[in-house]
Each structure stands twice: as C-alpha cells, then as structure tokens.
Motif scaffolding. Structure first.
Motif, PDB file in Angstrom:
ATOM      1  N   SER A  52       0.855  -1.184   0.000  1.00 36.00           N
ATOM      2  CA  SER A  52       0.000   0.000   0.000  1.00 36.00           C
ATOM      3  C   SER A  52       0.890   1.232   0.000  1.00 36.00           C
ATOM      4  CB  SER A  52      -0.922   0.023   1.219  1.00 36.00           C
ATOM      5  OG  SER A  52      -0.196   0.299   2.405  1.00 36.00           O
ATOM      6  N   LEU A  53       0.399   2.317  -0.596  1.00 30.15           N
ATOM      7  CA  LEU A  53       1.170   3.554  -0.591  1.00 30.15           C
ATOM      8  C   LEU A  53       1.351   4.061   0.831  1.00 30.15           C
ATOM      9  CD1 LEU A  53      -0.380   5.434  -3.652  1.00 30.15           C
ATOM     10  CD2 LEU A  53       1.561   3.845  -3.603  1.00 30.15           C
ATOM     11  N   GLY A  54       0.325   3.885   1.664  1.00 28.87           N
ATOM     12  CA  GLY A  54       0.427   4.289   3.055  1.00 28.87           C
ATOM     13  C   GLY A  54       1.505   3.518   3.790  1.00 28.87           C
ATOM     14  N   GLY A  55       1.587   2.219   3.533  1.00 30.70           N
ATOM     15  CA  GLY A  55       2.628   1.419   4.162  1.00 30.70           C
ATOM     16  C   GLY A  55       4.018   1.851   3.740  1.00 30.70           C
ATOM     17  N   MET A  56       4.167   2.216   2.466  1.00 32.24           N
ATOM     18  CA  MET A  56       5.452   2.724   1.987  1.00 32.24           C
ATOM     19  C   MET A  56       5.802   4.033   2.693  1.00 32.24           C
ATOM     20  SD  MET A  56       4.943   1.984  -2.085  1.00 32.24           S
ATOM     21  CE  MET A  56       4.395   0.364  -2.652  1.00 32.24           C
ATOM     22  N   ALA A  57       4.806   4.907   2.850  1.00 34.04           N
ATOM     23  CA  ALA A  57       5.033   6.179   3.531  1.00 34.04           C
ATOM     24  C   ALA A  57       5.428   5.963   4.986  1.00 34.04           C
ATOM     25  CB  ALA A  57       3.774   7.042   3.447  1.00 34.04           C
ATOM     26  N   GLU A  58       4.767   5.052   5.641  1.00 31.16           N
ATOM     27  CA  GLU A  58       5.083   4.791   7.046  1.00 31.16           C
ATOM     28  C   GLU A  58       6.490   4.205   7.193  1.00 31.16           C
ATOM     29  OE1 GLU A  58       1.721   2.427   8.106  1.00 31.16           O
ATOM     30  OE2 GLU A  58       0.365   4.141   7.848  1.00 31.16           O
ATOM     31  N   ARG A  59       6.908   3.434   6.219  1.00 29.29           N
ATOM     32  CA  ARG A  59       8.265   2.895   6.244  1.00 29.29           C
ATOM     33  C   ARG A  59       9.285   4.036   6.123  1.00 29.29           C
ATOM     34  NH1 ARG A  59      10.936  -1.963   5.244  1.00 29.29           N
ATOM     35  NH2 ARG A  59      12.894  -1.765   4.100  1.00 29.29           N
ATOM     36  N   ILE A  60       9.004   5.003   5.257  1.00 31.26           N
ATOM     37  CA  ILE A  60       9.891   6.163   5.127  1.00 31.26           C
ATOM     38  C   ILE A  60       9.952   6.925   6.437  1.00 31.26           C
ATOM     39  CG2 ILE A  60      10.082   8.448   4.047  1.00 31.26           C
ATOM     40  CD1 ILE A  60       9.029   7.110   1.458  1.00 31.26           C
ATOM     41  N   LEU A  61       8.804   7.195   7.035  1.00 32.11           N
ATOM     42  CA  LEU A  61       8.765   7.971   8.280  1.00 32.11           C
ATOM     43  C   LEU A  61       9.485   7.257   9.418  1.00 32.11           C
ATOM     44  CD1 LEU A  61       5.122   9.297   7.973  1.00 32.11           C
ATOM     45  CD2 LEU A  61       7.216  10.693   8.005  1.00 32.11           C
ATOM     46  N   ALA A  62       9.435   5.938   9.409  1.00 34.37           N
ATOM     47  CA  ALA A  62      10.104   5.180  10.470  1.00 34.37           C
ATOM     48  C   ALA A  62      11.621   5.221  10.345  1.00 34.37           C
ATOM     49  CB  ALA A  62       9.619   3.734  10.443  1.00 34.37           C
ATOM     50  N   ASN A  63      12.118   5.466   9.134  1.00 32.41           N
ATOM     51  CA  ASN A  63      13.558   5.398   8.899  1.00 32.41           C
ATOM     52  C   ASN A  63      14.199   6.746   8.591  1.00 32.41           C
ATOM     53  OD1 ASN A  63      14.272   2.342   8.822  1.00 32.41           O
ATOM     54  ND2 ASN A  63      12.404   2.484   7.626  1.00 32.41           N
ATOM     55  N   ALA A  64      13.385   7.785   8.398  1.00 30.46           N
ATOM     56  CA  ALA A  64      13.914   9.095   8.010  1.00 30.46           C
ATOM     57  C   ALA A  64      14.274   9.925   9.239  1.00 30.46           C
ATOM     58  CB  ALA A  64      12.877   9.834   7.168  1.00 30.46           C
ATOM     59  N   PRO A  65      15.112  10.954   9.062  1.00 29.15           N
ATOM     60  CA  PRO A  65      15.395  11.896  10.147  1.00 29.15           C
ATOM     61  C   PRO A  65      14.127  12.643  10.556  1.00 29.15           C
ATOM     62  CG  PRO A  65      16.960  12.127   8.336  1.00 29.15           C
ATOM     63  CD  PRO A  65      15.865  11.260   7.839  1.00 29.15           C
ATOM     64  N   SER A  66      14.253  13.450  11.598  1.00 30.73           N
ATOM     65  CA  SER A  66      13.070  14.151  12.121  1.00 30.73           C
ATOM     66  C   SER A  66      12.508  15.167  11.141  1.00 30.73           C
ATOM     67  CB  SER A  66      13.415  14.830  13.449  1.00 30.73           C
ATOM     68  OG  SER A  66      14.482  15.749  13.273  1.00 30.73           O
ATOM     69  N   SER A  67      13.362  15.749  10.289  1.00 30.51           N
ATOM     70  CA  SER A  67      12.886  16.655   9.252  1.00 30.51           C
ATOM     71  C   SER A  67      13.725  16.445   8.001  1.00 30.51           C
ATOM     72  CB  SER A  67      12.953  18.112   9.708  1.00 30.51           C
ATOM     73  OG  SER A  67      14.282  18.519   9.877  1.00 30.51           O
ATOM     74  N   PHE A  68      13.112  16.670   6.854  1.00 31.60           N
ATOM     75  CA  PHE A  68      13.802  16.366   5.598  1.00 31.60           C
ATOM     76  C   PHE A  68      13.069  17.001   4.422  1.00 31.60           C
ATOM     77  CE2 PHE A  68      10.962  12.989   6.974  1.00 31.60           C
ATOM     78  CZ  PHE A  68      10.145  12.766   5.888  1.00 31.60           C
ATOM     79  N   ALA A  69      13.824  17.175   3.324  1.00 31.70           N
ATOM     80  CA  ALA A  69      13.233  17.487   2.028  1.00 31.70           C
ATOM     81  C   ALA A  69      12.866  16.168   1.371  1.00 31.70           C
ATOM     82  CB  ALA A  69      14.220  18.265   1.167  1.00 31.70           C
ATOM     83  N   LEU A  70      11.768  16.160   0.611  1.00 32.26           N
ATOM     84  CA  LEU A  70      11.217  14.911   0.102  1.00 32.26           C
ATOM     85  C   LEU A  70      10.922  15.037  -1.388  1.00 32.26           C
ATOM     86  CD1 LEU A  70       9.966  12.079   0.738  1.00 32.26           C
ATOM     87  CD2 LEU A  70       7.827  13.284   1.244  1.00 32.26           C
ATOM     88  N   ALA A  71      11.479  14.133  -2.181  1.00 29.60           N
ATOM     89  CA  ALA A  71      11.223  14.111  -3.625  1.00 29.60           C
ATOM     90  C   ALA A  71      10.786  12.714  -4.033  1.00 29.60           C
ATOM     91  CB  ALA A  71      12.474  14.520  -4.405  1.00 29.60           C
ATOM     92  N   GLY A  72       9.713  12.624  -4.810  1.00 28.38           N
ATOM     93  CA  GLY A  72       9.226  11.331  -5.277  1.00 28.38           C
ATOM     94  C   GLY A  72       8.993  11.340  -6.766  1.00 28.38           C
ATOM     95  N   HIS A  73       9.376  10.252  -7.422  1.00 28.82           N
ATOM     96  CA  HIS A  73       9.181  10.089  -8.868  1.00 28.82           C
ATOM     97  C   HIS A  73       8.141   9.017  -9.133  1.00 28.82           C
ATOM     98  CE1 HIS A  73      10.193   7.990 -12.739  1.00 28.82           C
ATOM     99  NE2 HIS A  73      10.009   9.230 -13.155  1.00 28.82           N
ATOM    100  N   SER A  74       7.180   9.317 -10.008  1.00 30.98           N
ATOM    101  CA  SER A  74       6.162   8.361 -10.435  1.00 30.98           C
ATOM    102  C   SER A  74       5.374   7.861  -9.213  1.00 30.98           C
ATOM    103  CB  SER A  74       6.833   7.236 -11.222  1.00 30.98           C
ATOM    104  OG  SER A  74       5.889   6.402 -11.843  1.00 30.98           O
ATOM    105  N   MET A  75       5.297   6.563  -8.977  1.00 31.63           N
ATOM    106  CA  MET A  75       4.632   6.067  -7.775  1.00 31.63           C
ATOM    107  C   MET A  75       5.228   6.694  -6.528  1.00 31.63           C
ATOM    108  SD  MET A  75       4.326   2.140  -6.345  1.00 31.63           S
ATOM    109  CE  MET A  75       6.027   2.138  -5.739  1.00 31.63           C
ATOM    110  N   GLY A  76       6.520   7.011  -6.571  1.00 30.84           N
ATOM    111  CA  GLY A  76       7.169   7.641  -5.435  1.00 30.84           C
ATOM    112  C   GLY A  76       6.600   9.003  -5.102  1.00 30.84           C
ATOM    113  N   GLY A  77       6.077   9.719  -6.114  1.00 26.14           N
ATOM    114  CA  GLY A  77       5.412  10.984  -5.847  1.00 26.14           C
ATOM    115  C   GLY A  77       4.132  10.790  -5.068  1.00 26.14           C
ATOM    116  N   ARG A  78       3.403   9.740  -5.400  1.00 27.35           N
ATOM    117  CA  ARG A  78       2.186   9.417  -4.648  1.00 27.35           C
ATOM    118  C   ARG A  78       2.535   9.018  -3.215  1.00 27.35           C
ATOM    119  NH1 ARG A  78      -2.318   8.918  -7.864  1.00 27.35           N
ATOM    120  NH2 ARG A  78      -1.994   8.722 -10.102  1.00 27.35           N
ATOM    121  N   VAL A  79       3.627   8.290  -3.045  1.00 28.40           N
ATOM    122  CA  VAL A  79       4.077   7.938  -1.699  1.00 28.40           C
ATOM    123  C   VAL A  79       4.451   9.206  -0.925  1.00 28.40           C
ATOM    124  CG1 VAL A  79       5.822   6.693  -0.368  1.00 28.40           C
ATOM    125  CG2 VAL A  79       4.857   5.648  -2.424  1.00 28.40           C
TER     126      VAL A  79
END
Length: 233
Positions: free
Chosen positions: A39-66
């Motif tokens: 799920s796109l939500g699951g992908m997003a939650e995986r990013i949030l669990a592993n990313a720093p507290s603040s960040f710039a975010l770029a997504g391509h194609s499906m990654g933009g939806r994530v």
C-alpha cells in the motif's frame, strides 16, 4: 540538510543515481526502499520510520504518490516537496479505471510467465521519449533495474497503485516550497496533470523538461538535477 528520494514502480536507487550524486554536495541523501509494502500508506510509514526528524522529500512516479502519503501523515516533518512525473487522483471510475487495471495485470501475468526482464522490455517502451528507444545504455539500465526485482514485489506495488487514495484535497493544504516536474512527452503522467497539480499547490513551481518521457531522472538527469538544486537553494 536531509534529503529523501522516493523511487517509483519497480525502481530502485538506480533511478536516482545521478541526482543523488549531485545532491550529496549539499546534504545527506537517503533513497527509500519500499521492500514488500503493498500500500502507498505502508510505503510512507516505512519512510517515516527510517527518516530523520525533518527532511526534504522528492518522489518520482509512484514515489510521488508515496510522498503525498508522507505529507498526509506527518506534514510537520517535511521541509520541501518535489513531485516528478506522478499523480494525485484515485483509480478512475468506470472504463478508464478498468483499462488501467487490465494493463497492469497483463504486465504482472507476463512477469510471472516470462520473467521480469521480458516484462521490463515490454513496459519500458511506453515509459521513455520515443527517440530514447535507440539509446541502448539507457534502455539496458532501465531493463536491468526492473529485472533485479521480483514478480511478488511487482504484485505488491500494483496492488498499492490500484488501491491508491485520492489526494486532491491534500494539495491545497501544502504550504512548503514545492517543485512539480514533468517530462514534456510523458505519455503516462502527462504535463497537463502536472500543470493542474501545480495550480492546486500554492506557490509551487512547474518545470517542463523537453525531449523527455516518464523516466525523467534517467532520461534527462542533468536537467532534473538542476531543477532539484534550484528547489533546494
């Protein structure tokens, strides 16, 4: 500066290779790995669990939806947003949605029956500018990237896309510096959709990359890299 780059359907770090190298001069670059999320939500939650507290975010194609799913969950953590060759609406109702579903399931059946590389060769033909079909190194890099994955992962990501949420309303709430970029000849996520997206995101910047299809980061790496550096400046 922390920078998270999110790959699209069946893509890995190779899709961001040139941009990651350029951006490493100004920040710490992390490339997301969707693993077996379905799920796109699951992908997003995986990013949030592993990313720093603040960040710039770029997504391509499906990654933009994530990336939009990340914004929906934790807008306070994202300092800047870039949406490349992507979309924001749910699966279309009626015949249009059924055509998309059938097309994706046809490719999944091909991947299972004939292998990931054969599917990649079929799929990639519509994902690049027609003139790039004769660019053997580019096409090989796309084919080999997809072939590194599996039909099981492909099924997970297809399910994520077919069940994607509609994020139209979210666009109007985005208040951070936002880049919306599209290859001019993107046949899958057309420029008109990106112009609409940019109109909905207050203060966003639309970049139209000429002579470029859907795989913008690999087709026109220098142009995309310049746009990202300007976005982060």
């Amino acid at each position: 500066m922390n920078i998270v780059l999110v790959p699209g359907l069946m893509c890995d770090a190779a899709v961001w290779r040139e941009q990651a190298a350029a951006l490493a001069a100004i920040g710490d670059v992390i490339i997301a790995d969707h693993a077996d999320s379905d799920s796109l939500g699951g992908m997003a939650e995986r990013i949030l669990a592993n990313a720093p507290s603040s960040f710039a975010l770029a997504g391509h194609s499906m990654g933009g939806r994530v990336a939009l799913e990340v914004i929906a969950r934790a807008p306070q953590r994202v300092r800047r947003l870039a949406l490349l060759d992507t979309g924001f609406e749910a699966l279309a109702p009626g015949e249009a949605g059924e055509r998309e579903r059938a097309g994706r399931l046809r490719l999944l059946a091909m991947a299972r029956a004939e292998g990931m590389r054969r599917m990649a060769e079929d799929w990639a033909r519509g994902m690049v500018h027609p003139a790039r079909l004769a660019d053997a190194p580019l096409m090989e890099s796309i084919h080999s990237m997809i072939a590194r994955s599996s039909a099981q992962i492909f099924e997970c990501q297809i399910n994520a896309l077919l069940n994607r949420p509609d994020r139209t309303a979210l666009l109007g709430d985005i208040g951070i510096p936002t880049l919306v970029l599209c290859g001019h000849e993107d046949a899958w996520s057309p420029l008109a959709r990106h112009a609409d997206m940019a109109r909905r995101i207050h203060g966003s910047r639309l970049v139209d990359v000429p002579d470029c299809g859907h795989m913008c980061t690999m087709e026109r790496p220098e142009a995309v890299g310049r746009a990202l550096l300007q976005w982060l400046a």
